[in-house]
Design a protein around this motif. Structure first.
Motif, short mmCIF file in Angstrom:
data_model
loop_
_atom_site.label_atom_id
_atom_site.label_comp_id
_atom_site.label_asym_id
_atom_site.label_seq_id
_atom_site.Cartn_x
_atom_site.Cartn_y
_atom_site.Cartn_z
N GLY A 1 15.46 -48.31 -20.42
CA GLY A 1 15.89 -49.50 -20.34
C GLY A 1 14.70 -50.55 -19.72
N MET A 2 13.34 -50.40 -20.29
CA MET A 2 12.22 -51.33 -19.90
C MET A 2 11.22 -51.28 -20.92
SD MET A 2 10.78 -48.63 -17.05
CE MET A 2 9.14 -49.87 -16.64
N CYS A 3 10.26 -52.18 -20.83
CA CYS A 3 9.17 -52.04 -21.89
C CYS A 3 8.24 -51.19 -21.14
CB CYS A 3 8.54 -53.47 -21.87
SG CYS A 3 9.28 -54.51 -23.20
N LEU A 4 7.43 -50.35 -22.10
CA LEU A 4 6.26 -49.41 -21.54
C LEU A 4 4.86 -50.02 -22.27
CD1 LEU A 4 8.07 -46.15 -22.25
CD2 LEU A 4 8.09 -47.39 -20.09
N CYS A 5 3.90 -50.18 -21.30
CA CYS A 5 2.94 -50.97 -21.77
C CYS A 5 1.61 -50.31 -22.20
CB CYS A 5 2.73 -52.20 -20.74
SG CYS A 5 4.04 -53.09 -20.21
N ILE A 6 0.92 -50.87 -23.03
CA ILE A 6 -0.53 -50.41 -23.37
C ILE A 6 -1.60 -50.94 -22.20
CG2 ILE A 6 -2.41 -50.17 -24.99
CD1 ILE A 6 -0.43 -51.02 -27.13
N PRO A 7 -2.14 -50.04 -21.40
CA PRO A 7 -3.02 -50.48 -20.27
C PRO A 7 -4.19 -51.35 -21.10
CG PRO A 7 -2.58 -48.13 -19.81
CD PRO A 7 -2.01 -48.45 -21.15
N PRO A 8 -4.68 -52.20 -20.60
CA PRO A 8 -4.52 -52.66 -19.11
C PRO A 8 -3.37 -53.60 -18.72
CG PRO A 8 -6.11 -54.18 -20.33
CD PRO A 8 -5.82 -53.09 -21.24
N PHE A 9 -2.42 -53.81 -19.83
CA PHE A 9 -1.32 -54.59 -19.62
C PHE A 9 -0.41 -53.90 -18.75
CE2 PHE A 9 -3.23 -56.16 -23.51
CZ PHE A 9 -3.29 -57.62 -23.15
N GLY A 10 0.41 -54.77 -17.91
CA GLY A 10 1.54 -54.23 -17.12
C GLY A 10 2.70 -55.20 -17.27
N ALA B 1 1.30 -58.78 -17.86
CA ALA B 1 0.55 -58.83 -16.68
C ALA B 1 -0.78 -58.30 -16.73
CB ALA B 1 1.43 -58.48 -15.51
N THR B 2 -1.69 -58.73 -16.24
CA THR B 2 -3.16 -58.10 -16.32
C THR B 2 -3.66 -58.18 -14.91
OG1 THR B 2 -4.16 -60.04 -16.71
CG2 THR B 2 -3.45 -58.75 -18.70
N GLY B 3 -4.74 -57.17 -14.91
CA GLY B 3 -5.64 -57.12 -13.39
C GLY B 3 -4.94 -56.35 -12.54
N GLY B 4 -5.62 -55.69 -11.52
CA GLY B 4 -4.96 -54.93 -10.34
C GLY B 4 -4.81 -53.41 -10.91
N GLY B 5 -5.32 -53.21 -12.13
CA GLY B 5 -5.15 -51.72 -12.51
C GLY B 5 -3.73 -51.19 -12.94
N SER B 6 -3.36 -51.36 -14.19
CA SER B 6 -2.16 -51.08 -14.41
C SER B 6 -1.77 -49.29 -14.70
CB SER B 6 -1.69 -51.55 -15.99
OG SER B 6 -2.07 -53.14 -16.03
N GLU B 7 -0.65 -49.03 -14.49
CA GLU B 7 -0.22 -47.68 -14.38
C GLU B 7 0.02 -47.33 -15.81
OE1 GLU B 7 3.67 -45.01 -12.93
OE2 GLU B 7 3.52 -47.24 -12.47
N ASN B 8 -0.42 -46.03 -16.01
CA ASN B 8 -0.05 -45.64 -17.47
C ASN B 8 1.39 -44.92 -17.49
OD1 ASN B 8 0.14 -44.12 -19.76
ND2 ASN B 8 -1.20 -42.52 -19.36
N GLN B 9 2.29 -45.85 -17.97
CA GLN B 9 3.67 -45.53 -18.01
C GLN B 9 4.05 -44.42 -18.90
OE1 GLN B 9 4.37 -49.67 -19.06
NE2 GLN B 9 5.77 -49.76 -17.34
N PHE B 10 2.99 -43.84 -19.79
CA PHE B 10 3.27 -42.72 -20.67
C PHE B 10 2.76 -41.30 -20.08
CE2 PHE B 10 2.97 -46.35 -23.29
CZ PHE B 10 4.41 -46.28 -24.00
N ALA B 11 2.26 -41.51 -18.78
CA ALA B 11 1.42 -40.26 -18.14
C ALA B 11 2.30 -38.95 -18.15
CB ALA B 11 1.02 -40.55 -16.82
#
Length: 230
Positions: A131-140, A149-159
């Protein structure tokens, strides 16, 4: 006499002019009437479009504690909700989990509904399961749950994804007419898909090569070797 004839002639000319040149008042009435009819037509069309959408309502029936129907079918006394979650929260909070996961055919869960008609920004994917968007780094995720969102190091939501199960697919910019999949997305990728078929159709419509031979990439490694490579 001669003077009277002149007056009579002038009156006839004036009447003829009125017949051939309607007064300004009549013209204004015609224009206003046209705009009024046009406005009413536009309002009617807009109202029809609004009422075409489905809205949710409480039923208290097992398997579909909240259900949906066209907005135009609601009676004046019925309360409607724009989402299943809002209906469950307001009416079935005591049994929220069952309400948000209906078993009746054709009804989405609360998390699945999140992705209906939703496009995640910057090439991200909407996950029905989460129930959420999964983003391509560097976007969060931003405060609205979108991938801006950008900056601060985005987590890899597909890890933690599993290849051929729930990992994304993308067009590899270093390969010709290929779609790859994996848990690590290479730099330069701007759009993701959930399936190989969707990826091939997006980037290489009609390509038999893309659909028949695809390299799997796991953990950011290279694609399959052998005759997969050009």
């Amino acid at each position: 006499g001669e003077g009277g004839g002149g007056i009579s002639c002038s009156l006839k000319k004036a009447k003829a002019a009125r017949r051939h040149h309607p007064s300004t008042t009549s013209s204004s009435f015609g224009i206003n009437h046209f705009f009024l009819r046009t406005t009413l037509l536009l309002l009617t069309t807009a109202t029809t479009t609004i009422y075409a959408a489905d809205m949710w309502y409480v039923t208290w029936i097992a398997g579909a504690l909240c259900n949906k129907k066209p907005a135009g079918d609601f009676e004046s006394w019925e309360q409607s909700f724009t989402t299943l979650e809002s209906c469950c929260t307001a009416k079935i909070s005591y049994d929220f989990d069952n309400c948000c996961n209906p078993t009746a055919p054709g009804l989405p869960s609360c998390t699945e509904e999140f992705c209906v008609d939703r496009t995640c920004a910057n090439g991200g994917l909407c996950s029905k399961e989460r129930g959420m968007c999964l983003c391509i780094p560097p976007f969060g995720l931003d405060s609205n749950g979108d991938c801006t969102a950008t900056g601060g190091g985005s987590e890899n939501q597909f890890a933690s994804c599993v290849v051929d199960v729930d990992c994304p697919w993308w067009s590899d910019p270093l390969r010709l007419e290929k779609c790859d999949t994996g848990s690590e997305i290479p730099e330069g990728v701007t759009a993701l898909d959930w399936t190989k078929e969707e990826c091939c159709e997006r980037h290489f419509p009609g390509s038999k090569y893309c659909n028949d031979i695809v390299a799997n990439v796991e953990g950011g490694g290279g694609g399959g070797g052998g005759d997969d490579d050009l």
